[in-house]
Scaffold this motif. Structure first.
Motif, PDB file in Angstrom:
ATOM      1  N   ARG A  44       0.832  -1.209   0.000  1.00 25.18           N
ATOM      2  CA  ARG A  44       0.000   0.000   0.000  1.00 25.18           C
ATOM      3  C   ARG A  44       0.863   1.255   0.000  1.00 25.18           C
ATOM      4  O   ARG A  44       0.560   2.235  -0.707  1.00 25.18           O
TER       5      ARG A  44
ATOM      6  N   ARG B 208       2.230   1.722  -3.450  1.00 27.36           N
ATOM      7  CA  ARG B 208       1.197   2.238  -4.348  1.00 27.36           C
ATOM      8  C   ARG B 208       1.013   3.736  -4.149  1.00 27.36           C
ATOM      9  O   ARG B 208       0.913   4.502  -5.121  1.00 27.36           O
ATOM     10  N   ASP B 209       0.985   4.158  -2.888  1.00 22.69           N
ATOM     11  CA  ASP B 209       0.812   5.583  -2.607  1.00 22.69           C
ATOM     12  C   ASP B 209       1.987   6.398  -3.154  1.00 22.69           C
ATOM     13  O   ASP B 209       1.806   7.548  -3.574  1.00 22.69           O
TER      14      ASP B 209
END
Length: 310
Positions: A52, A55-56
């Motif tokens: 995550r 991805r950010d």
């Protein structure tokens, strides 16, 4: 010159292009930005982050791409486009060129609008907020280079800056549209942008030839020697937002600084820079810049000449 804007009223994005709307395709394996163009994503400290967080980081890199472009379009390109359009550039131009400069001005305002629009859509849908960073830090670097290298010719600096950016940007934009791994909306918006910028490239290539022809002969050597540094300043990524993104991803300050140094230190990205600036170098060569003693050496010293002379 045959105007590159002959069909502008019918084909320019600002005249009738669709608004690009975000649709999340990440469940299909598509990414917000190509990993190969995010050098810090491959660093071992970043590779160890949760998926995550990684991805950010790609989302924030897309924000940097979109919003730094908007800064350049409005603060560099439109400043010079206004000078040209209103006959304040000091270069003798036909009225058609001035009309075309106003078309550039309209295009660039629209590019900036839809860049922020897409970034805002993504922020609202993903929950990855737009950080309150100045994505135009490299604009300041570009200004500093011009002021330092051409202190006695401030009027020519914004004209050189716009030529550099507008002959580079198409190559940068063309890296994304044909990449099937990237979100469709990002590819479509970048393709829209590249289409307009192809016309801008032709306009500013012609403008530079006129500028160079009319340039005081005593200025040609300092200008020729300043151009490679202006090119490099335009290609160098502003690392402050990168550092901020790494900190938000969970890296401590020392590790984030190490990642930035390792990923963007001296020599990083030189091969890509030489490839991207080929068309820009061709414009300068055809105008006569490389007839100036030492110009070849200056461009080579900045790593901007491909094998065989660029």
């Amino acid at each position: 010159m045959n105007s590159p804007f002959a069909s502008w009223y019918e084909t320019a994005g600002v005249r009738g292009g669709p608004r690009r709307l975000f649709h999340d395709e990440t469940d299909q394996g598509k990414v917000f930005y190509p990993a190969r163009h995010i050098p810090h994503l491959a660093h071992e400290a970043v590779a160890a982050l949760p998926e995550r967080a990684r991805r950010d980081l790609t989302i924030r890199h897309l924000y940097q791409f979109l919003l730094s472009t908007a800064h350049l379009e409005t603060r560099i390109v439109n400043r010079a486009a206004e000078l040209i359009a209103n006959n304040r550039s000091g270069v003798d131009l036909p009225v058609q060129s001035r009309l075309d400069a106003f078309k550039v001005y309209c295009d660039e305002g629209y590019h900036s609008l839809y860049s922020l629009d897409l970034a805002d859509q993504i922020a609202r849908e993903t929950g990855v907020a737009l950080p309150p960073w100045d994505y135009g830090g490299f604009v300041d670097a570009l200004e500093d280079v011009g002021a330092r290298l051409l202190p006695d010719a401030p009027a020519v600096v914004p004209l050189l800056q716009v030529v550099v950016f507008e002959t580079l940007v198409t190559a940068v934009l063309n890296e994304i549209p044909n990449d099937p791994t990237v979100l469709t909306v990002v590819r479509d918006l970048t393709r829209d942008h590249a289409k307009d910028e192809g016309h801008h490239h032709r306009f500013f290539a012609d403008f530079f030839h006129r500028l160079w022809t009319q340039l005081d002969t005593g200025l040609r050597e300092p200008v020729a020697h300043a151009l490679p540094a202006l090119v490099k300043a335009c290609l160098d990524l502003d690392v402050k937002p990168v550092f901020g993104a790494l900190r938000l991803a969970g890296l401590d300050e020392d590790t984030a600084r190490a990642v930035v140094t390792d990923s963007y230190g001296p020599g990083a990205g030189d091969e890509r820079a030489a490839r991207i600036c080929r068309a820009t170098v061709r414009v300068f060569r055809s105008a006569g810049v490389f007839d100036v003693p030492g110009a070849d050496e200056a461009f080579a010293a900045h790593g901007l000449l491909a094998p065989g002379g660029g």
